[in-house]
Design a protein around this motif. Structure first.
Motif, PDB file in Angstrom:
ATOM      1  N   ALA B  64       0.852  -1.199   0.000  1.00 45.33           N
ATOM      2  CA  ALA B  64       0.000   0.000   0.000  1.00 45.33           C
ATOM      3  C   ALA B  64       0.887   1.249   0.000  1.00 45.33           C
ATOM      4  O   ALA B  64       0.605   2.223  -0.704  1.00 45.33           O
ATOM      5  CB  ALA B  64      -0.926  -0.002   1.208  1.00 45.33           C
ATOM      6  N   ALA B  65       1.968   1.207   0.777  1.00 43.04           N
ATOM      7  CA  ALA B  65       2.890   2.344   0.813  1.00 43.04           C
ATOM      8  C   ALA B  65       3.546   2.551  -0.549  1.00 43.04           C
ATOM      9  O   ALA B  65       3.711   3.691  -1.010  1.00 43.04           O
ATOM     10  CB  ALA B  65       3.952   2.116   1.896  1.00 43.04           C
ATOM     11  N   ALA B  66       3.889   1.455  -1.200  1.00 36.49           N
ATOM     12  CA  ALA B  66       4.503   1.568  -2.524  1.00 36.49           C
ATOM     13  C   ALA B  66       3.517   2.161  -3.531  1.00 36.49           C
ATOM     14  O   ALA B  66       3.903   2.930  -4.421  1.00 36.49           O
ATOM     15  CB  ALA B  66       4.979   0.187  -3.002  1.00 36.49           C
ATOM     16  N   ALA B  67       2.265   1.818  -3.387  1.00 35.98           N
ATOM     17  CA  ALA B  67       1.244   2.346  -4.299  1.00 35.98           C
ATOM     18  C   ALA B  67       1.058   3.845  -4.085  1.00 35.98           C
ATOM     19  O   ALA B  67       0.854   4.604  -5.041  1.00 35.98           O
ATOM     20  CB  ALA B  67      -0.077   1.610  -4.099  1.00 35.98           C
ATOM     21  N   VAL B  68       1.129   4.281  -2.842  1.00 34.28           N
ATOM     22  CA  VAL B  68       1.067   5.715  -2.545  1.00 34.28           C
ATOM     23  C   VAL B  68       2.224   6.421  -3.247  1.00 34.28           C
ATOM     24  O   VAL B  68       2.038   7.419  -3.956  1.00 34.28           O
ATOM     25  CB  VAL B  68       1.125   5.960  -1.019  1.00 34.28           C
ATOM     26  N   GLU B  69       3.399   5.891  -3.064  1.00 35.83           N
ATOM     27  CA  GLU B  69       4.590   6.503  -3.641  1.00 35.83           C
ATOM     28  C   GLU B  69       4.513   6.523  -5.176  1.00 35.83           C
ATOM     29  O   GLU B  69       4.786   7.542  -5.814  1.00 35.83           O
ATOM     30  CB  GLU B  69       5.829   5.703  -3.187  1.00 35.83           C
ATOM     31  N   TYR B  70       4.118   5.400  -5.747  1.00 37.69           N
ATOM     32  CA  TYR B  70       4.074   5.300  -7.217  1.00 37.69           C
ATOM     33  C   TYR B  70       3.058   6.264  -7.815  1.00 37.69           C
ATOM     34  O   TYR B  70       3.346   6.997  -8.765  1.00 37.69           O
ATOM     35  CB  TYR B  70       3.760   3.860  -7.636  1.00 37.69           C
ATOM     36  N   THR B  71       1.853   6.266  -7.274  1.00 35.88           N
ATOM     37  CA  THR B  71       0.815   7.118  -7.878  1.00 35.88           C
ATOM     38  C   THR B  71       1.119   8.599  -7.631  1.00 35.88           C
ATOM     39  O   THR B  71       0.823   9.442  -8.482  1.00 35.88           O
ATOM     40  CB  THR B  71      -0.592   6.757  -7.352  1.00 35.88           C
ATOM     41  N   TYR B  72       1.731   8.897  -6.483  1.00 35.08           N
ATOM     42  CA  TYR B  72       2.178  10.278  -6.253  1.00 35.08           C
ATOM     43  C   TYR B  72       3.157  10.695  -7.358  1.00 35.08           C
ATOM     44  O   TYR B  72       3.028  11.763  -7.955  1.00 35.08           O
ATOM     45  CB  TYR B  72       2.831  10.393  -4.872  1.00 35.08           C
ATOM     46  N   GLN B  73       4.113   9.832  -7.614  1.00 39.33           N
ATOM     47  CA  GLN B  73       5.109  10.138  -8.655  1.00 39.33           C
ATOM     48  C   GLN B  73       4.460  10.289 -10.028  1.00 39.33           C
ATOM     49  O   GLN B  73       4.798  11.189 -10.793  1.00 39.33           O
ATOM     50  CB  GLN B  73       6.172   9.036  -8.714  1.00 39.33           C
ATOM     51  N   MET B  74       3.541   9.399 -10.333  1.00 39.02           N
ATOM     52  CA  MET B  74       2.895   9.471 -11.647  1.00 39.02           C
ATOM     53  C   MET B  74       2.084  10.758 -11.787  1.00 39.02           C
ATOM     54  O   MET B  74       2.148  11.441 -12.809  1.00 39.02           O
ATOM     55  CB  MET B  74       1.985   8.247 -11.872  1.00 39.02           C
ATOM     56  N   LEU B  75       1.310  11.097 -10.767  1.00 40.31           N
ATOM     57  CA  LEU B  75       0.549  12.354 -10.827  1.00 40.31           C
ATOM     58  C   LEU B  75       1.505  13.541 -10.960  1.00 40.31           C
ATOM     59  O   LEU B  75       1.207  14.519 -11.640  1.00 40.31           O
ATOM     60  CB  LEU B  75      -0.332  12.519  -9.577  1.00 40.31           C
ATOM     61  N   ASP B  76       2.652  13.397 -10.314  1.00 40.71           N
ATOM     62  CA  ASP B  76       3.628  14.490 -10.330  1.00 40.71           C
ATOM     63  C   ASP B  76       4.237  14.709 -11.722  1.00 40.71           C
ATOM     64  O   ASP B  76       4.809  15.765 -11.984  1.00 40.71           O
ATOM     65  CB  ASP B  76       4.729  14.184  -9.303  1.00 40.71           C
ATOM     66  N   THR B  77       4.107  13.729 -12.609  1.00 40.53           N
ATOM     67  CA  THR B  77       4.642  13.899 -13.974  1.00 40.53           C
ATOM     68  C   THR B  77       3.656  14.604 -14.896  1.00 40.53           C
ATOM     69  O   THR B  77       3.983  14.888 -16.044  1.00 40.53           O
ATOM     70  CB  THR B  77       4.941  12.527 -14.637  1.00 40.53           C
ATOM     71  N   LEU B  78       2.425  14.844 -14.416  1.00 39.09           N
ATOM     72  CA  LEU B  78       1.367  15.287 -15.329  1.00 39.09           C
ATOM     73  C   LEU B  78       1.286  16.800 -15.481  1.00 39.09           C
ATOM     74  O   LEU B  78       0.458  17.304 -16.241  1.00 39.09           O
ATOM     75  CB  LEU B  78       0.004  14.745 -14.873  1.00 39.09           C
ATOM     76  N   GLY B  79       2.120  17.518 -14.758  1.00 33.37           N
ATOM     77  CA  GLY B  79       2.063  18.971 -14.881  1.00 33.37           C
ATOM     78  C   GLY B  79       0.847  19.580 -14.201  1.00 33.37           C
ATOM     79  O   GLY B  79       0.294  20.587 -14.652  1.00 33.37           O
ATOM     80  N   LEU B  80       0.402  18.970 -13.112  1.00 33.59           N
ATOM     81  CA  LEU B  80      -0.741  19.499 -12.362  1.00 33.59           C
ATOM     82  C   LEU B  80      -0.296  20.703 -11.534  1.00 33.59           C
ATOM     83  O   LEU B  80       0.901  20.975 -11.399  1.00 33.59           O
ATOM     84  CB  LEU B  80      -1.317  18.408 -11.450  1.00 33.59           C
ATOM     85  N   ASP B  81      -1.276  21.396 -10.959  1.00 28.83           N
ATOM     86  CA  ASP B  81      -0.919  22.546 -10.124  1.00 28.83           C
ATOM     87  C   ASP B  81      -0.421  22.114  -8.746  1.00 28.83           C
ATOM     88  O   ASP B  81       0.475  22.731  -8.184  1.00 28.83           O
ATOM     89  CB  ASP B  81      -2.121  23.485  -9.992  1.00 28.83           C
ATOM     90  N   THR B  82      -1.019  21.075  -8.212  1.00 27.51           N
ATOM     91  CA  THR B  82      -0.599  20.590  -6.896  1.00 27.51           C
ATOM     92  C   THR B  82      -0.763  19.072  -6.831  1.00 27.51           C
ATOM     93  O   THR B  82      -1.746  18.543  -7.346  1.00 27.51           O
ATOM     94  CB  THR B  82      -1.487  21.167  -5.752  1.00 27.51           C
ATOM     95  N   VAL B  83       0.187  18.434  -6.205  1.00 28.56           N
ATOM     96  CA  VAL B  83       0.068  17.007  -5.903  1.00 28.56           C
ATOM     97  C   VAL B  83       0.489  16.846  -4.446  1.00 28.56           C
ATOM     98  O   VAL B  83       1.534  17.364  -4.059  1.00 28.56           O
ATOM     99  CB  VAL B  83       0.989  16.150  -6.807  1.00 28.56           C
TER     100      VAL B  83
END
Lengths: 464, 464
Positions: B64-83
């Protein structure tokens, strides 16, 4: 059904109330047909037998003969009025030894074997195979434009299915021309072989077979499908260097054999001369076991008759199940049936074919003769409120190859239309087996066809 | 878009023409969003990583911790305003050693091991296990009626899912009470263990886990699910002879752990205070890899934001993706999010949860606060002509557990609703893996959610 006195009076004297009463009664009965099909059906067991015990049922093979015998026996257990076999001569094509398609001595990659299957009806290369340079085209028209440049070449038709088509059958329709006519078109310009990209939206290693048609204006040349991943590889390599491919297949046409359409019917009690046909095709390709294509359609049609008997429903019109032979590489079963039916001056008021797999039902395509289509379609549309609760709708569109020739009888033709997303993952491949058919989805398909048959039978489609 | 002079004049001066113009523009844009999603999406790759590389993501586990880390990283690649990560304390339950459920010394069959899984949150039997006579009931009410007769017994809740429910979630809803509350209900009367029939319409050997809830009025007792075929066997045997069963599981609750909801947003350019949430839940059960439940929902939500950026669309409202932690056995992520959002006086004008798998989209359930629901739902219904070409419709119904607590903010809550037929074949089992998710079906789900988000963003849901 119980009536209150008021309800009874209303039903007797008020046409609107009568119509509502009928609709309520129909809604109850269709619900009963669904409940019955979802709790007591044979279609899944039949499909298991057709696929696991009998296997691929290519026309002219012992498996096709076994499928005729088995489905005849199963229909014969249902207490129908008549079950019979309709003789039909079918082509017997043989795939032969495992196909070889090999990129030969690539500078970058050496020699690579590609995942390939001969197309149905293809001739063979002869035992020694053939080697030639490859030319890639996207379309038949592009082949035309290259003309004499194709002489001595293997023409590679790399036509992807359009992933943006929501209905995958539309994408298939747009791309299938190259598979069907590519070999002949290439041969017209002197090509020695044809390779086609498999017809699927997936990128994978699985080749998809399917029929090729040799037109009379060109010599037959060997035609094989390669997997989509191999098509991508070949295409990429062709951008980097000239590519030569070795082809070897021993496919051949063996001549005609006697086979049969399998037919069973319940004779109508009021209008026996109005036939409502439900059908699928019994033959399949030799690779895989033809579970979605079209074991599902056959057991759908058989289940419709079984459920009618089980419900104790006595149809006004004749309900006939036809399991057609040789849809895949000749349509001989369909043609024989139309000719016989026309010769006997039969009249199909409706025909429903299931040949798009055993997935969750979405509705029916509807087709018919121009002279009558609009009026009859309008009549069918009135039933939509009874079908929509089950996720079913109608749209204009082709029905099914096996029943298409009945259009001249001027009834209405329906194609059962399930969800299309997964169909071309399996279509004409070694993985079209019973494990990729979901039991509930299959049963819902039978119930959908059954409900439509019930409405056609009860109200008819004839217009003044 | 090109305008003719006439079209321009009409568009400027005629409200009806303006409305039609807007609808045509919307139809084009939604088509573009679909095309883009079907030809350039990351959701399938993300799902492969979440399931194959990370695996089952039970709350509190390293996965579960790895999934948090992975999806955080993926969202962080999308050019969003905040993650960002939102901390949440979650229960950490551990299944322990492989479960044993054994019919002991049957006169007819000797000893038989059954296919079983502890229910989530279940306590263990202790290392020596326990043996007791079995009493079968169909419902919680039947357990109540037996009362003291359950003392010292293992109570077997044999509650099949109703196959005649077309939407399998309705059948699940009717049957799930026994899984959730069976153990506590049985314990109230002195039972020593609970067995429940797995929640699926299939007859197979696969046990389905899922949460049990220990109510405060009874001592916790071990609770395990057995496969449907084993439930049939046990039920049959109980008709023939008294049956004793040996249970052994070492499941236990380990206490709380720090985890996170993963959140990313694009801030609205006009009404940033109006939030449109898209979400799924990041945790899954430990058996299987949570592909349909709810890896699919997470990657749907992430893909919505990715496609918005890819299209160069600048939303008027804030579009926020929330991947909730701990939906399966505590709903702590959802609760923490609602509290935080309410405390910050946020306003969710809409929230869409995807937690019914990655199958072909059929539409959305719609829910909301009584005070505003009808007016807002009416507004959403006006968009149907734009969604129906994609096979989408709306129906009133619960949205999703993780967003249910946002109802008090008086926005509209949507549950993404794909075809339900296959969901409970895989739900909470070892076979809920990426191989049973179809790529196109998954992509179509993202496109469906994306289209709805676009319409909400463009037109808003606020009513005067």
């Amino acid at each position: 059904m119980r009536y209150t006195l008021l309800g009874l009076l209303l039903a007797l004297f008020c046409p609107l109330a009568r119509a509502q009463e009928a609709q309520t009664e129909d809604a109850f009965f269709i619900r009963k047909l669904y409940d019955q099909t979802l709790t007591n059906s044979s279609c899944s067991d039949w499909l298991q037998y057709l696929t696991r015990r009998i296997g691929g049922r290519l026309s002219g093979t012992p498996q096709a003969a076994a499928a005729v015998e088995y489905t005849y026996q199963m229909l014969d257990t249902l207490g129908l009025d008549t079950v019979w076999l309709q003789p039909v001569m079918v082509p017997h094509w043989e795939r032969g030894e495992p196909e070889q398609v090999r990129i030969v001595n690539s500078l970058k990659m050496g020699s690579i074997d590609l995942n390939a299957l001969s197309l149905g009806n293809s001739i063979g290369t002869g035992p020694r195979g053939l080697t030639a340079p490859v030319v890639e085209v996207r379309t038949l028209e592009e082949a035309d434009s290259l003309g004499e440049q194709l002489r001595g070449k293997i023409v590679f038709f790399n036509t992807p299915m359009d992933p943006t088509e929501l209905n995958t059958f539309n994408a298939y329709g747009k791309a299938a021309g190259a598979r069907v006519y590519g070999a002949s078109r290439a041969s017209k310009y002197g090509a020695v072989g044809a390779l086609v990209r498999s017809l699927t939206t997936r990128l994978d290693d699985i080749p998809h077979t399917g029929s090729t048609v040799y037109t009379e204006d060109a010599l037959p040349i060997p035609a094989l499908a390669i997997s989509t991943l191999d098509a991508e590889l070949l295409s990429q390599l062709l951008k980097e260097e000239p590519v030569r491919v070795y082809l070897r297949n021993t496919s051949r046409m063996l001549g005609e054999k006697l086979s049969y359409n399998v037919i069973g019917e319940i004779r109508g009690s009021v209008h026996p001369e109005e036939i409502i046909l439900v059908g699928g095709h019994l033959d399949s390709w030799d690779v895989g076991t033809g579970a979605h294509d079209d074991g599902a359609g056959c057991v759908h049609a058989m289940e419709v008759l079984r459920q009618i008997k089980l419900a104790g429903y006595r149809p006004k019109r004749t309900i006939r199940c036809v399991l057609f032979m040789n849809e895949e590489n000749g349509l001989r079963g369909g043609r024989a049936y139309w000719e016989w039916s026309d010769a006997g001056q039969e009249y199909h008021t409706a025909a429903i074919e299931s040949d798009r797999g055993g997935f969750t039902p979405r509705g029916f395509t509807v087709d018919g003769h121009d002279e009558v289509f609009n009026a009859k379609f309008k009549k069918a549309i009135e039933w939509l409120p009874l079908l929509e609760p089950y996720g079913l709708s109608f749209r204009k569109g082709g029905s099914g190859a096996d029943i298409s020739g009945l259009k001249s009888q001027k009834g209405l033709l329906f194609g059962f239309e399930p969800d299309s997303q997964r169909y071309f993952d399996y279509h004409h491949t070694p993985i079209d087996g019973p494990d990729v058919v979901n039991r509930r989805e299959l049963e819902l398909g039978a119930a959908a066809m059954l409900s439509l048959v019930y409405l056609i039978d009860k109200y008819g489609l004839e217009v003044e």
